[in-house]
Design an enzyme around this catalytic site. Structure first.
Site, mmCIF file in Angstrom:
data_model
loop_
_atom_site.group_PDB
_atom_site.id
_atom_site.type_symbol
_atom_site.label_atom_id
_atom_site.label_comp_id
_atom_site.label_asym_id
_atom_site.label_seq_id
_atom_site.Cartn_x
_atom_site.Cartn_y
_atom_site.Cartn_z
ATOM 1 C CG ASP A 1 -13.571 -112.099 -30.285
ATOM 2 O OD1 ASP A 1 -14.549 -112.679 -30.775
ATOM 3 O OD2 ASP A 1 -13.609 -110.930 -29.873
ATOM 4 C CB SER B 1 -15.248 -106.522 -34.614
ATOM 5 O OG SER B 1 -15.008 -105.666 -33.538
ATOM 6 C CG HIS C 1 -17.084 -109.407 -30.646
ATOM 7 N ND1 HIS C 1 -15.718 -109.444 -30.774
ATOM 8 C CD2 HIS C 1 -17.469 -108.300 -31.322
ATOM 9 C CE1 HIS C 1 -15.296 -108.413 -31.477
ATOM 10 N NE2 HIS C 1 -16.343 -107.709 -31.837
#
Length: 714
Positions: free
Chosen positions: A220, A649, A84
């Site tokens: 991810d 992240s 992402h």
């Protein structure tokens, strides 16, 4: 006894530190944390984590494109981050004919790596404390505006002193609400290329349904490479650039994780508000966040209608939709968690006890009015917060709420310039227009803008809205559809072609009376506007909040404090730690998930839970290679109790030896209040197991050459 009760209560307000709580500066690890970390399983010295003179872990951690974290995992500048985090770049490089976002991509060699238009990584060089120097330039008699000006002036001097004539980017940042100041030195690399990514059905498996949820089964991750001049210095893109030889890169462990294993995360957490007062929490829960959630959902729904009809539109809006969706669920989770755990009430009780301390004779002159001032500020800004968040939702989801204003300022200068001046500006303006309009889809933009204007005008009832929006609404019964359709028909900002026609024959009166320019200007002026009363409230609050934090630390001087996150490099440490058993998870213990659970979620042709046939075939064959756990299952995700937030992240999860064991990508919905208060029982970080990452690259994608350039520890 009363003093003990007061101490304990106030400690709740000022971040009671446990080993798994805290986002720590690397330069203080030796003094504040190293002993605790060693007891938990760290085998590195503090110098091996952060060193100015020698290579250390910090040299392998980068801020990725200004918003995420990434890590260097090979001697040739290979970068690992979340799917992402790379999403926007991957979408930009994709097309309906070569849809790398949907189908995945792996470069067969260096020549096949893809360069997005704009992508950078930032290396952290060093930091230092300049609190005494900065605070020596201010005094209590200054107004907040005078104080801020003095701080900015001295910060600019410090930044210039340490930039080495532009070699480095230097930033002076405030901490503890302006009670401390540090400068940070960075080096930016702008030639960053896509190496590979799994298909969206793996990288985003579970979609919005599983976002912020556990158990999770998401791959991810994505991979890039940093390029530099042959001498290793930063360089803009050139085919002559070479892969960067980093000062340090992370070895990759195949040993797997067990419950209670030490886990350390380094990264760039974006924003926490652990010192936020009770009234601020109440404002967010009752006024700000509900408006954000409602506006975000409206924008998503409008985009989704058109994205479902066209692969091209879906690609063009994929990144914006994903960003809006992520924060939509985050804000709703915050509302639910803060309400359920009565966080505001807990903080209010601590503030009441602080107020007693603050109003003792020896403290009253400095701290006596702090709580009253803070509460007054929030009481008078609740409705403004609601209005602001409806407006922010519009600005985040509608390109035409922002673009005409930002582009129009440049066009005004262009229009008023002479011919040589226009020629000098033309190329930059055309590039801006190409970028802004390259992915726009007019039907989406019309629908989103009209719907957001209606929501903003009809729901921001407690605070005056943008005047032109109010006028149009009153004249049209707050249905903005016809007005927006007419504005697009008449506006020079409606398309790239109408803008090019205007630039060929500019006219200042046409520009200043353009309906979309007037509307966008009205919205941005409202967003930035501050009345004299608001400026006064802001100044009073800023001072009171700074004194609250100062007073809390003064009242409890022996505690160890960490500052709120603000996109500067931090370290957090904890352990691999399970949540209570969950029947949705097939794993024997609820700290990891397996490919068996992933396949159990599989729904053919479902947007969120589809899986590639090749992955299903490999699972049926149990073709896991060297990446299976010693217990026989193929791991996917695992949990730690590290203290992270947005911006983390893509952060590396490291074992006690500094080896890469996973990749942080999410938190759990139960602990969504974590940006405000840390919950030692509920707080979890959701990570991709590095073995799953390598399995996807090697076995699924047949890109073993990528794995071969890493240093693998078995």
């Amino acid at each position: 006894m009363k003093k003990l009760i007061l101490f304990l209560t106030m400690s709740l307000m000022v971040l009671p530190v446990r080993a798994d709580e805290g986002m720590w500066f690397l330069m203080f690890i030796e003094r504040l944390n190293h002993r605790d970390m060693e007891k938990m399983g760290l085998q590195l010295t503090s110098e091996e984590i952060y060193s100015i003179n020698n290579h250390s872990l910090k040299d392998a951690i980068v801020q990725f494109d200004g918003g995420c974290t990434a890590e260097i995992i090979s001697k040739d500048g290979l970068v690992l981050t979340n799917h992402h985090c790379g999403y926007e770049a991957i979408a930009e490089l994709s097309s309906p004919e070569a849809n790398w976002l949907k189908n995945g991509f792996w470069a067969a060699n260096r020549e096949g790596e893809l360069k997005p238009k704009s992508l950078s990584v930032r290396f952290f060089v060093r930091m230092d404390d300049v609190s005494k120097r900065i605070l020596g330039k201010v005094n209590p008699s200054m107004t907040e505006a005078e104080r801020e000006k003095a701080i900015q002036q001295e910060s600019a001097v410090i930044e210039k002193e340490n930039s080495e004539n532009g070699k480095y980017v230097v930033s002076v940042r405030p901490f503890f609400q302006g009670n401390e100041y540090y400068y940070f030195v960075y080096q930016d690399y702008n030639d960053v290329r896509l190496v590979g990514n799994p298909p969206e059905s793996i990288g985003k498996f579970g979609g919005d349904t599983d976002n912020w949820e556990w158990p999770r089964h998401t791959g991810d991750f994505s991979m890039f490479r940093v390029y530099a001049n042959p001498d290793g210095s930063p360089a803009e893109y050139s085919p002559n650039n070479v892969p960067l030889k980093p000062k340090h890169y992370l070895p990759v462990s195949l040993k797997g994780v067990q419950e209670n294993d030490f886990a350390m995360i380094l990264g760039y957490p974006g924003r926490t508000n652990r010192w936020m007062p009770a009234a601020g929490i109440e404002q967010n829960v009752k006024f700000a966040y509900p408006a954000w959630v409602e506006s975000s959902k409206l924008g998503m729904d409008k985009m989704k209608v058109y994205m479902d009809k066209s692969d091209k539109v879906r690609l063009n809006y994929a990144s914006k939709y994903a960003q809006v969706a992520n924060y939509w669920k985050n804000r709703q989770g915050m509302i639910d968690a803060l309400t359920k755990h009565k966080t505001a009430a807990t903080k209010a009780k601590a503030e009441a006890d602080f107020n007693k301390w603050a109003n003792k004779p020896e403290n009253k002159a400095k701290y006596g009015d702090v709580i009253a001032t803070i509460n007054n500020y929030y009481a008078k800004t609740n409705e403004k917060a609601r209005q602001d968040n409806y407006l922010i939702g519009m600005l985040r989801t509608s390109a035409f709420a922002v673009t005409p204003y930002s582009l129009g300022r440049g066009l005004e200068q262009y229009t008023n310039a002479n011919e040589p001046g226009r020629a000098a500006m033309k190329e930059d303006l055309e590039a801006y227009i190409d970028e802004a309009y390259g992915t726009m889809y007019e039907p989406i933009e019309k629908d989103v803008l009209a719907a957001q204007l209606h929501l903003y005008a009809t729901k921001s009832t407690g605070y005056e809205i943008a005047p032109l929006v109010a006028k149009i609404g009153k004249e049209n019964n707050y249905d903005y559809t016809a007005y927006i359709n007419d504005a697009f028909a008449k506006s020079i900002f409606a398309s790239k072609e109408t803008l090019e026609a205007y630039m060929a024959n500019p006219n200042i009166e046409v520009l200043k009376n353009d309906p979309l320019y007037l509307l966008s200007t009205d919205l941005l002026n409202q967003y930035r506007a501050k009345s004299e009363e608001q400026q006064k409230l802001d100044a009073e609050y800023s001072k009171a909040f700074r004194l609250l934090v100062e007073g809390m630390r003064e009242a409890n001087p022996d505690a160890k404090y960490y500052p709120d996150a603000n996109s500067t490099l931090r370290l957090t440490y904890g352990k691999v730690r399970a949540l209570p058993k969950d029947k949705r998870n097939d794993a024997k213990k609820n700290y990891y998930t397996t490919m068996k659970g992933e396949v159990a979620k599989y729904k053919p042709n479902d947007e969120e839970f589809d899986l590639p046939k090749r992955l299903l075939d490999l699972y049926e064959q149990k073709d896991f290679g060297q990446y299976a756990d010693k217990a026989g299952y193929m791991p996917v995700n695992f949990l730690t109790d590290n203290d992270i937030t947005g911006g983390n992240s893509g952060s590396p999860v490291l074992n006690g030896k500094g080896e890469l064991i996973g990749l942080a990508f999410d938190g759990n919905i139960e602990a969504m209040a974590g940006d405000v208060i840390f919950d030692k029982d509920l707080q979890r970080t959701i990570n991709v197991d590095i073995r799953y990452v390598l399995w996807i690259i090697d076995k699924y994608s047949n890109a073993k050459h990528i794995v071969d350039e890493m240093t693998i520890v078995k």
